[in-house]
Design a protein around this motif. Structure first.
Motif, PDB file in Angstrom:
ATOM      1  N   LYS A  10       0.748  -1.126  -0.150  1.00  0.00           N
ATOM      2  CA  LYS A  10      -0.009   0.038   0.116  1.00  0.00           C
ATOM      3  C   LYS A  10       0.753   1.216  -0.091  1.00  0.00           C
ATOM      4  CE  LYS A  10      -3.900   2.463   0.566  1.00  0.00           C
ATOM      5  NZ  LYS A  10      -4.919   2.435  -0.377  1.00  0.00           N
ATOM      6  N   LEU A  11       2.087   1.318   0.831  1.00  0.00           N
ATOM      7  CA  LEU A  11       2.785   2.367   0.957  1.00  0.00           C
ATOM      8  C   LEU A  11       3.542   2.718  -0.362  1.00  0.00           C
ATOM      9  CD1 LEU A  11       4.027   4.665   2.575  1.00  0.00           C
ATOM     10  CD2 LEU A  11       5.547   3.209   3.539  1.00  0.00           C
ATOM     11  N   ASN A  12       3.826   1.260  -0.946  1.00  0.00           N
ATOM     12  CA  ASN A  12       4.428   1.410  -2.408  1.00  0.00           C
ATOM     13  C   ASN A  12       3.878   2.201  -3.426  1.00  0.00           C
ATOM     14  OD1 ASN A  12       4.696  -0.283  -5.185  1.00  0.00           O
ATOM     15  ND2 ASN A  12       6.749   0.469  -4.449  1.00  0.00           N
ATOM     16  N   THR A  13       2.514   2.014  -3.160  1.00  0.00           N
ATOM     17  CA  THR A  13       1.666   2.521  -4.374  1.00  0.00           C
ATOM     18  C   THR A  13       1.438   3.961  -4.046  1.00  0.00           C
ATOM     19  OG1 THR A  13       0.163   0.568  -4.523  1.00  0.00           O
ATOM     20  CG2 THR A  13      -0.852   2.511  -5.178  1.00  0.00           C
ATOM     21  N   ILE A  14       1.200   4.461  -2.640  1.00  0.00           N
ATOM     22  CA  ILE A  14       1.074   5.715  -2.180  1.00  0.00           C
ATOM     23  C   ILE A  14       2.272   6.547  -2.834  1.00  0.00           C
ATOM     24  CG2 ILE A  14       0.920   7.316  -0.515  1.00  0.00           C
ATOM     25  CD1 ILE A  14      -0.705   5.216   1.168  1.00  0.00           C
ATOM     26  N   ARG A  15       3.513   5.858  -2.450  1.00  0.00           N
ATOM     27  CA  ARG A  15       4.466   6.975  -2.766  1.00  0.00           C
ATOM     28  C   ARG A  15       4.996   6.985  -4.177  1.00  0.00           C
ATOM     29  NH1 ARG A  15       9.280   5.369   1.731  1.00  0.00           N
ATOM     30  NH2 ARG A  15       8.066   6.306   3.650  1.00  0.00           N
ATOM     31  N   ALA A  71      10.213   5.278  -3.034  1.00  0.00           N
ATOM     32  CA  ALA A  71       9.218   4.253  -3.612  1.00  0.00           C
ATOM     33  C   ALA A  71       9.496   2.708  -3.508  1.00  0.00           C
ATOM     34  CB  ALA A  71       8.323   4.689  -4.671  1.00  0.00           C
ATOM     35  N   ALA A  72      10.912   2.617  -3.477  1.00  0.00           N
ATOM     36  CA  ALA A  72      11.130   1.086  -3.632  1.00  0.00           C
ATOM     37  C   ALA A  72      10.605   0.176  -2.634  1.00  0.00           C
ATOM     38  CB  ALA A  72      12.825   1.060  -3.728  1.00  0.00           C
ATOM     39  N   LEU A  73      10.417  -0.910  -3.042  1.00  0.00           N
ATOM     40  CA  LEU A  73       9.788  -2.017  -1.910  1.00  0.00           C
ATOM     41  C   LEU A  73      10.933  -2.161  -0.839  1.00  0.00           C
ATOM     42  CD1 LEU A  73       6.956  -3.269  -1.272  1.00  0.00           C
ATOM     43  CD2 LEU A  73       7.825  -5.077  -2.682  1.00  0.00           C
ATOM     44  N   ARG A  78      13.242  -0.558   0.517  1.00  0.00           N
ATOM     45  CA  ARG A  78      13.524   0.808   1.235  1.00  0.00           C
ATOM     46  C   ARG A  78      12.226   0.715   1.960  1.00  0.00           C
ATOM     47  NH1 ARG A  78      16.382   4.141   4.253  1.00  0.00           N
ATOM     48  NH2 ARG A  78      15.086   6.253   4.559  1.00  0.00           N
ATOM     49  N   ILE A  79      11.101   0.511   1.638  1.00  0.00           N
ATOM     50  CA  ILE A  79       9.823   0.914   2.430  1.00  0.00           C
ATOM     51  C   ILE A  79       9.863  -0.265   3.514  1.00  0.00           C
ATOM     52  CG2 ILE A  79       7.412   0.332   2.184  1.00  0.00           C
ATOM     53  CD1 ILE A  79       7.186   1.908  -0.559  1.00  0.00           C
ATOM     54  N   GLU A  80      10.259  -1.578   3.377  1.00  0.00           N
ATOM     55  CA  GLU A  80      10.277  -2.343   4.104  1.00  0.00           C
ATOM     56  C   GLU A  80      11.223  -2.133   5.186  1.00  0.00           C
ATOM     57  OE1 GLU A  80      10.941  -5.843   1.720  1.00  0.00           O
ATOM     58  OE2 GLU A  80       8.601  -6.406   1.501  1.00  0.00           O
ATOM     59  N   GLU A  81      12.497  -1.711   5.011  1.00  0.00           N
ATOM     60  CA  GLU A  81      13.230  -1.310   5.803  1.00  0.00           C
ATOM     61  C   GLU A  81      12.858  -0.158   6.726  1.00  0.00           C
ATOM     62  OE1 GLU A  81      17.781   1.085   6.089  1.00  0.00           O
ATOM     63  OE2 GLU A  81      16.942   0.479   4.064  1.00  0.00           O
ATOM     64  N   GLU A  82      12.083   0.905   6.116  1.00  0.00           N
ATOM     65  CA  GLU A  82      11.615   1.889   7.135  1.00  0.00           C
ATOM     66  C   GLU A  82      10.562   1.360   7.964  1.00  0.00           C
ATOM     67  OE1 GLU A  82      10.407   5.616   5.232  1.00  0.00           O
ATOM     68  OE2 GLU A  82      11.789   5.347   3.593  1.00  0.00           O
ATOM     69  N   LEU A  83       9.653   0.488   7.425  1.00  0.00           N
ATOM     70  CA  LEU A  83       8.751   0.082   8.317  1.00  0.00           C
ATOM     71  C   LEU A  83       9.126  -0.862   9.515  1.00  0.00           C
ATOM     72  CD1 LEU A  83       5.948  -0.867   5.704  1.00  0.00           C
ATOM     73  CD2 LEU A  83       5.925   0.986   7.215  1.00  0.00           C
ATOM     74  N   LEU A  84      10.161  -1.588   9.279  1.00  0.00           N
ATOM     75  CA  LEU A  84      11.038  -2.546  10.156  1.00  0.00           C
ATOM     76  C   LEU A  84      11.622  -1.572  11.321  1.00  0.00           C
ATOM     77  CD1 LEU A  84      11.613  -5.477  11.006  1.00  0.00           C
ATOM     78  CD2 LEU A  84      13.647  -5.073   9.824  1.00  0.00           C
TER      79      LEU A  84
END
Length: 272
Positions: free
Chosen positions: A204-209, A225-227, A229-235
């Protein structure tokens, strides 16, 4: 012109009396200046004050305008004015009666309600200004003064939620969580029940970004928007939230209004 040539208008209210005075001034503006002097008597809640005003009106050939709504004081004022032939004008009752008939309900007959509304309005304005000032972690001191602090990675609706909650009179500060930047020390001095963590699904965050990058005219391949990177941030954000021990809301499938109402309920449930 001497004071004896002037007419005296006594403005009586069981609240501040601003409404009555403004009406009187509006009426007097239709006449030559200097023909009347206004004396405002606010917070009239007893009959002895009414007697004093009636006496002054008699001595100075004055008239009375009033916005008294408490029945006991209002009725006594009308009776005394009538018995002493003092001209008197009721500013609010005609409009209250009109509204009573139109709305088919009885008035509260409580003084000062308009100022209660004013205070509510100013609380909302103050909360909105607070949300703007302490948006996006601009000044970490704000987290210590906030009613609620929102934390989360970029694009988890922290800013729109802050504004929405401000309209509900809550002072909200929000702090972005970024792996390369240590959270402000003040964040760990705030009681955990005042902090709300916002999380979201990676897809969802990937789509938004991605949509955000398009709107800015930037390349969709940007790391933002890289998946991965997003997973790293969420972790990273999950670790911070767990360290704080705050409540966490998943905003993946929630509208801003829905999330805001949930936060509002959580905050008020804790404070009650």
């Amino acid at each position: 012109m001497s004071s004896s040539d002037q007419s005296m208008v006594y403005v009586i209210s069981d609240s501040v009396g601003e409404t009555a005075e403004l009406v009187v001034k509006a009426a007097l503006s239709q006449f030559s200046q200097g023909k009347a002097a206004i004396t405002r008597i606010p917070y009239v809640e007893d009959t002895s004050t009414v007697d004093d005003v009636i006496t002054q009106a008699i001595e100075n050939n004055g008239v009375i305008a009033f916005t008294v709504v408490v029945p006991e004081v209002k009725n006594y004022l009308l009776q005394q004015a009538a018995s002493h032939n003092v001209p008197i004008y009721d500013i609010l009752t005609p409009m209250i009666t009109l509204m009573e008939n139109r709305l088919n309900t009885s008035p509260k007959n409580k003084s000062g309600l308009i100022h209660t509304l004013d205070e509510d309005y100013f609380r909302k304005v103050e909360a909105i200004e607070f949300a703007v000032k302490y948006d996006d972690g601009r000044d970490p001191r704000g987290v210590l003064r906030a009613d609620v602090v929102l934390i989360g990675v970029s694009r988890t609706s922290k800013t729109p939620l802050s504004q929405y909650l401000a309209h509900k009179r809550l002072k909200v500060a929000n702090v972005p969580l970024v792996p390369e930047v240590e959270p402000p020390e003040e964040l760990f001095d705030v009681p955990s029940e005042k902090i709300i963590g916002l999380t979201i699904s990676p897809k969802k965050l990937n789509t938004i970004r991605t949509e955000r990058l398009k709107a800015l005219g930037l390349k969709e391949e940007a790391n933002y928007a890289a998946l991965e990177r997003i997973e790293e941030e969420l972790l990273y954000s999950a670790r911070i939230m767990n360290k704080i021990g705050c409540r966490i809301i998943d905003v993946s499938t929630k509208a801003v209004e829905e999330t805001a109402n949930l936060i509002y309920q959580l905050v008020h449930h804790h404070s009650s």
